[in-house]
Design an enzyme around this catalytic site. Structure first.
Site, mmCIF file in Angstrom:
data_model
loop_
_atom_site.group_PDB
_atom_site.id
_atom_site.type_symbol
_atom_site.label_atom_id
_atom_site.label_comp_id
_atom_site.label_asym_id
_atom_site.label_seq_id
_atom_site.Cartn_x
_atom_site.Cartn_y
_atom_site.Cartn_z
ATOM 1 N N ARG A 1 0.818 -1.213 0.000
ATOM 2 C CA ARG A 1 0.000 0.000 0.000
ATOM 3 C C ARG A 1 0.856 1.269 0.000
ATOM 4 O O ARG A 1 0.512 2.274 0.600
ATOM 5 C CB ARG A 1 -0.962 0.022 1.195
ATOM 6 N N SER B 1 -11.289 -0.388 2.285
ATOM 7 C CA SER B 1 -10.601 -0.745 3.528
ATOM 8 C C SER B 1 -10.020 0.522 4.142
ATOM 9 O O SER B 1 -9.115 1.130 3.573
ATOM 10 C CB SER B 1 -9.486 -1.752 3.244
ATOM 11 N N GLU C 1 -5.786 4.196 5.459
ATOM 12 C CA GLU C 1 -5.373 4.165 4.056
ATOM 13 C C GLU C 1 -5.668 5.462 3.309
ATOM 14 O O GLU C 1 -4.871 5.883 2.475
ATOM 15 C CB GLU C 1 -6.067 3.007 3.318
#
Length: 376
Positions: free
Chosen positions: A181, A259, A367
């Site tokens: 990520r 998410s 995120e």
């Protein structure tokens, strides 16, 4: 702060650029999948990569704060009036060479439509990334991944506009330092993705399938098998819909940033402490099921969703009357139930983060990109 009195003059200059149009009315709530955020000073719609470059050159030269927006699936933006210009990337051409498996997509292309086109063209490699909201240009920025596959697995190079040098050029994937990520583009604003290039399989088979939930659903005999990409895409979409992770305009359970927290990477000692605590509180059988995967150099990746649930935050928390709450389908999605403010969603995120930290000593990291608002 910039001088808003210059806005009419700025808008006039921007409209002189080919393939640029100005939107004075739109809010970030209309541009993000969370349906949250206030109103920018201006919104600049760019229909080609050249328009993106020209608009940003003008804005940067004038010292105007900007926010580049694609699909808006990874943004959490403050309420109220924001003193910045939204640069909306709408260039969306996609080129597919079925003979070589090479696919190029401009940054504004809807990501799931790119995946669908690749599968329909008989190419494999993207099927596990089906159903992810947002645009193609965002995928390398945070190395988008799902079901055991990351964009890094198929990305070959990226066309970037470097805002410091003014250069519009293709760079190899190695220059992005992709990790879980992460890319060196994330949170920096140093460059803007204009186009991506992917190398896909020409045999129509999927990437090697290793993610447990997916391999079980497909009844694979061992991990690493390949299946027809179309079959895998269908199953991934089914799984994502069951978790509320496929954006549906009329379903507020999907009004999220996907998410919300990354899966934490922790030391082996901390991972065992979590397992021991769960065993004491919930029993050895539940502790034995704790998702825990080697992440290199003595570290392990845990499941953020699993930790949130074991910390006492159930699906739908804090209750049906809350304007911002966990999805009723998946504890990793924080959702706007239709009337939430950004501040309310931030309060929920803070409660979840602090609850997991207090219970297990594990810090969850969000995120999304935060604009004009902070978790601390």
């Amino acid at each position: 702060m910039s001088n808003s009195s210059q806005t009419p003059d700025l808008a006039q200059q921007l409209t002189q650029i080919a393939d640029v149009s100005i939107d004075h009315e739109i809010s970030f709530a209309e541009l993000t999948t969370l349906h949250l955020g206030g109103r920018p000073r201006l919104a600049v719609r760019c229909a080609t990569p050249a328009a993106v470059v020209a608009a940003l050159q003008l804005l940067d030269r004038r010292g105007v704060p900007t926010l580049v927006v694609g699909g808006g699936s990874n943004l959490l933006i403050a309420d109220g009036e924001l003193d910045l210009v939204a640069v909306i990337i709408e260039c969306a051409d996609v080129m597919v060479d079925v003979a070589t498996g090479l696919l190029r997509a401009e940054a504004g292309a809807v990501w799931d439509e790119v995946v669908e086109l690749s599968v329909d063209s008989g190419l494999g490699g993207l099927e596990c990334l089906s159903g992810i909201p947002g645009s193609a240009g965002a995928t390398p920025v945070q190395n988008v991944g799902a079901y055991g596959v990351e964009i890094a697995d198929v990305l070959t190079r990226v066309r970037l506009y470097d805002r410091q040098s003014g250069q519009d050029h293709w760079v190899p994937v190695a220059d992005l330092e992709l990790a879980y990520r992460y890319s060196n583009l994330k949170f920096t604003g140093r460059a803007v993705v204009l186009e991506i290039e992917l190398q896909l399989r020409v045999d129509g088979l999927s990437a090697p399938l290793r993610f447990g939930q997916l391999t079980r659903a497909l009844e694979l005999s061992e991990t690493g098998e390949h299946r027809p990409a179309a079959d895998v895409r269908a199953e991934v979409l089914r799984l994502r819909r069951s978790k509320g992770m496929v954006l549906e305009p009329d379903d507020v359970d999907t009004w999220s940033a996907g998410s919300f927290f990354t899966n934490p990477v922790v030391s082996g000692t901390l991972a065992e402490q979590v397992r021991t605590q769960v065993a004491a509180e919930r029993g050895a059988e539940d502790a034995a099921k704790m998702p825990c995967f080697p992440a290199g150099e003595g570290t392990f990746k845990l499941s953020a969703a699993w930790l949130i649930d074991r910390a006492g935050f159930e699906r739908g928390y804090p209750g049906e009357n809350a304007p911002a709450r966990l999805s009723t389908k998946h504890t990793l999605a924080l959702t706007n139930r239709g009337s939430a403010t950004t501040a309310e969603l931030v309060d929920l995120a803070r409660t979840i983060r602090d609850g997991v930290q207090h219970r297990f000593g594990v810090q969850l990291v969000p995120e999304p990109v935060w604009v004009g608002v902070s978790l601390d």
